[in-house]
Design a protein around this motif. Structure first.
Motif, PDB file in Angstrom:
ATOM      1  N   LYS A 466       0.833  -1.209   0.000  1.00 31.10           N
ATOM      2  CA  LYS A 466       0.000   0.000   0.000  1.00 31.10           C
ATOM      3  C   LYS A 466       0.865   1.256   0.000  1.00 31.10           C
ATOM      4  N   ALA A 467       1.956   1.223   0.762  1.00 36.68           N
ATOM      5  CA  ALA A 467       2.821   2.394   0.858  1.00 36.68           C
ATOM      6  C   ALA A 467       3.473   2.723  -0.476  1.00 36.68           C
ATOM      7  N   VAL A 468       3.944   1.713  -1.192  1.00 35.34           N
ATOM      8  CA  VAL A 468       4.590   1.990  -2.478  1.00 35.34           C
ATOM      9  C   VAL A 468       3.561   2.486  -3.490  1.00 35.34           C
ATOM     10  N   ALA A 469       2.326   2.006  -3.396  1.00 38.15           N
ATOM     11  CA  ALA A 469       1.266   2.520  -4.271  1.00 38.15           C
ATOM     12  C   ALA A 469       1.031   4.004  -4.010  1.00 38.15           C
ATOM     13  N   ASP A 470       0.983   4.388  -2.741  1.00 31.07           N
ATOM     14  CA  ASP A 470       0.797   5.802  -2.402  1.00 31.07           C
ATOM     15  C   ASP A 470       1.945   6.651  -2.930  1.00 31.07           C
ATOM     16  N   GLU A 471       3.171   6.124  -2.836  1.00 32.40           N
ATOM     17  CA  GLU A 471       4.338   6.863  -3.336  1.00 32.40           C
ATOM     18  C   GLU A 471       4.251   7.068  -4.844  1.00 32.40           C
ATOM     19  N   LEU A 472       3.848   6.060  -5.577  1.00 36.06           N
ATOM     20  CA  LEU A 472       3.785   6.174  -7.038  1.00 36.06           C
ATOM     21  C   LEU A 472       2.633   7.077  -7.471  1.00 36.06           C
ATOM     22  N   VAL A 473       1.514   6.986  -6.795  1.00 42.14           N
ATOM     23  CA  VAL A 473       0.397   7.877  -7.114  1.00 42.14           C
ATOM     24  C   VAL A 473       0.817   9.330  -6.907  1.00 42.14           C
ATOM     25  N   ALA A 474       1.551   9.600  -5.849  1.00 45.48           N
ATOM     26  CA  ALA A 474       2.012  10.964  -5.578  1.00 45.48           C
ATOM     27  C   ALA A 474       2.958  11.462  -6.663  1.00 45.48           C
ATOM     28  N   ARG A 475       3.706  10.562  -7.279  1.00 51.94           N
ATOM     29  CA  ARG A 475       4.684  10.973  -8.292  1.00 51.94           C
ATOM     30  C   ARG A 475       4.095  11.037  -9.693  1.00 51.94           C
ATOM     31  N   PHE A 476       3.096  10.221  -9.985  1.00 49.77           N
ATOM     32  CA  PHE A 476       2.592  10.128 -11.352  1.00 49.77           C
ATOM     33  C   PHE A 476       1.282  10.860 -11.581  1.00 49.77           C
ATOM     34  N   THR A 477       0.568  11.226 -10.544  1.00 51.73           N
ATOM     35  CA  THR A 477      -0.659  11.993 -10.708  1.00 51.73           C
ATOM     36  C   THR A 477      -0.493  13.315  -9.992  1.00 51.73           C
ATOM     37  N   VAL A 478      -0.858  14.392 -10.657  1.00 55.60           N
ATOM     38  CA  VAL A 478      -0.639  15.732 -10.127  1.00 55.60           C
ATOM     39  C   VAL A 478      -1.934  16.514 -10.158  1.00 55.60           C
ATOM     40  N   ASP A 479      -2.257  17.154  -9.059  1.00 59.55           N
ATOM     41  CA  ASP A 479      -3.390  18.078  -9.008  1.00 59.55           C
ATOM     42  C   ASP A 479      -2.946  19.366  -9.682  1.00 59.55           C
ATOM     43  N   VAL A 480      -3.441  19.596 -10.906  1.00 55.17           N
ATOM     44  CA  VAL A 480      -2.943  20.711 -11.710  1.00 55.17           C
ATOM     45  C   VAL A 480      -3.173  22.057 -11.040  1.00 55.17           C
TER      46      VAL A 480
END
Length: 490
Positions: A466-480
């Protein structure tokens, strides 16, 4: 009414040149004499023309947890592929066998220690609410010296199941062993777009530029289906297996199998990882230290265990065994399978496994005596020495099971659980190398201050995924609307 101005709204993305987003540009006519544009930016989420691709290696609890959480949080923004080498489906160290009887010979249960972190408790409670898991009654312990089962709490002892003496509660998936939970997680992720490559062993990785001015991408190579290399395959056949490219390039790589960080002689070592992601390997300290175990799958004629007063027990005062469990206690198909046989799974102590492996090593000198080569699990070895020694220990500890077994097979787990529950992630739950977008997740990468809280039960692997998923979501999806990368070009 269509947009009066054909704008192209673009955003600079860290992994692409420019990617197009969809704007909320609305033409509003207030009256016949006034017209204006109402541009509402809101909280746009960047959506690439080609969603970033994430490759997850390993279909155990960590890999499936990572895939499920990635797709729960960013289903339309990430392309997730999971590679699993298991010949019997997903599960990893939570695997089971179905022939000739059903045995859950890998991870035995999920546990919840009284001092476990809040995140552990939340996961267990969620799955209880979803009716995914049930509590496995653990009424007592087996004193092997006295061949006596007792409900009195024994003194604390070391070992993978030592935490049970500290009041941990034990849970199993409803209707079967822990692999049932893995199958459930896989089904959830598949429904949300996961690409699942089963019977597929990733043997090599490389990083190459896809475009001259873009970042380098991960490329995976390995073998699949009947050609897939597995633990029981001979070394000659393994070397002859041809590797092939596994899909397209990937923007991020998640490794959930600690054995991929082993030295090159091991069959699971991931070729190219050290040269492509030296920072990740360095953060993990090179080779990840793991402890070995043996499990024994043994079946007796129906009725042999009628006088055994428990379904599952921790064993102490024994140098060979530390856990035994009646398979029908897990429910589901295992209970039905027990109609014509009584089936038990036994787990060895670490000391017993280390001794057996020192006598029959996991590696042998190569024919040129200059390098090491992997020693597969030979059937003759698994059917004899470890199996017979564990069976005799069971008989001594219980004073029962004197009938000849109808099935008796051992399984060597060379990397059963981390040597230290402190993990290697500097206090975090996973390891991420931003320079290469290579990540490590699993119990070996999870840090927990309370060793007993993460010693047994697989919770560390689940939370690390779960933690690595949160890290990748933070890096690959951006609130414009909150991002300094936002640029509108007319």
């Amino acid at each position: 009414m269509p947009c009066a101005w054909p704008w192209r709204c673009m955003v600079k993305h860290p992994f692409e040149e420019f990617i197009q987003i969809t704007c909320d540009l609305r033409w509003r006519s207030a009256n016949t004499t006034e017209s204006r544009f109402d541009i509402t930016f809101g909280s746009w989420i960047m959506a690439a023309q080609r969603p970033p691709r994430v490759a997850i290696i390993g279909g155990g609890l960590a890999g499936l947890s990572a895939a499920t959480h990635l797709l729960n949080r960013a289903q339309d923004q990430l392309d997730v592929t999971l590679f699993d080498m298991g010949a019997r489906g997903v599960g990893g160290r939570a695997s089971h066998r179905t022939e000739p009887h059903r045995f859950s010979h890998g991870l035995q249960f999920l546990s919840l220690h009284p001092s476990a972190p809040l995140a552990h408790k939340e996961v267990i409670q969620t799955w209880l609410d979803e009716d995914r898991i049930v509590e496995l009654p653990l009424g007592g312990w087996l004193d092997a010296q006295r061949a006596q089962y007792t409900t009195a709490k024994p003194p604390p002892h070391d070992g993978f199941f030592g935490a049970m003496t500290e009041g941990a509660r034990v849970y199993i998936p409803k209707g079967g062993g822990v692999r049932t939970l893995c199958q459930s997680l896989a089904e959830d992720a598949l429904a949300k777009g996961l690409t699942l490559r089963t019977q597929c062993r990733v043997r090599e990785v490389a990083k190459h530029l896809v475009s001259p001015d873009g970042p380098s991408k991960w490329h995976l190579f390995g073998n699949t289906a009947d050609n897939a290399v597995h633990h029981e395959m001979s070394e000659k056949a393994a070397k002859a297996a041809a590797d092939e490219p596994l899909g397209e390039s990937f923007d991020a790589l998640v490794i959930t199998d600690s054995m991929m960080f082993l030295e090159k002689w091991h069959r699971c070592s991931l070729i190219g990882l050290a040269s492509c992601a030296p920072n990740l390997v360095a953060k993990l300290g090179g080779t990840v230290p793991m402890e070995p175990l043996f499990s024994l799958m043994v079946a007796f004629p129906a009725g042999t265990d009628d006088d055994v007063p428990f379904d599952a027990a921790c064993v102490y005062h024994c140098s060979t065994l530390q856990w035994i469990c009646r398979e029908r206690a897990r429910g589901g198909a295992a209970a039905a399978d027990d109609d014509d046989a009584c089936c038990w799974t036994l787990v060895s102590t670490r000391e017993f496994a280390e001794q057996r492996i020192s006598e029959v090593p996991m590696r042998n000198a190569s024919e040129y005596l200059l390098t090491w080569q992997y020693a597969p699990q030979e059937a003759s070895y698994l059917l004899s020495d470890p199996a017979q020694m564990m069976l005799q220990a069971l008989r001594r500890a219980t004073g029962a099971f004197n009938a000849a077994p109808t099935h008796c097979l051992a399984q060597r787990w060379g990397a059963a659980y981390p040597q230290s529950s402190d993990g290697v992630s500097d206090g975090g739950a996973c390891v991420v190398d931003d320079s290469t977008m290579a990540c490590a997740a699993g119990d070996f990468a999870y840090h927990c201050k309370d060793s007993a809280a993460s010693a047994a039960g697989g919770m560390a692997a689940i939370l690390s995924g779960k933690a690595v998923a949160d890290e990748l979501v933070a890096r690959f999806t951006v609130d414009v609307s909150q991002s300094s990368l936002f640029q509108v070009l007319v």
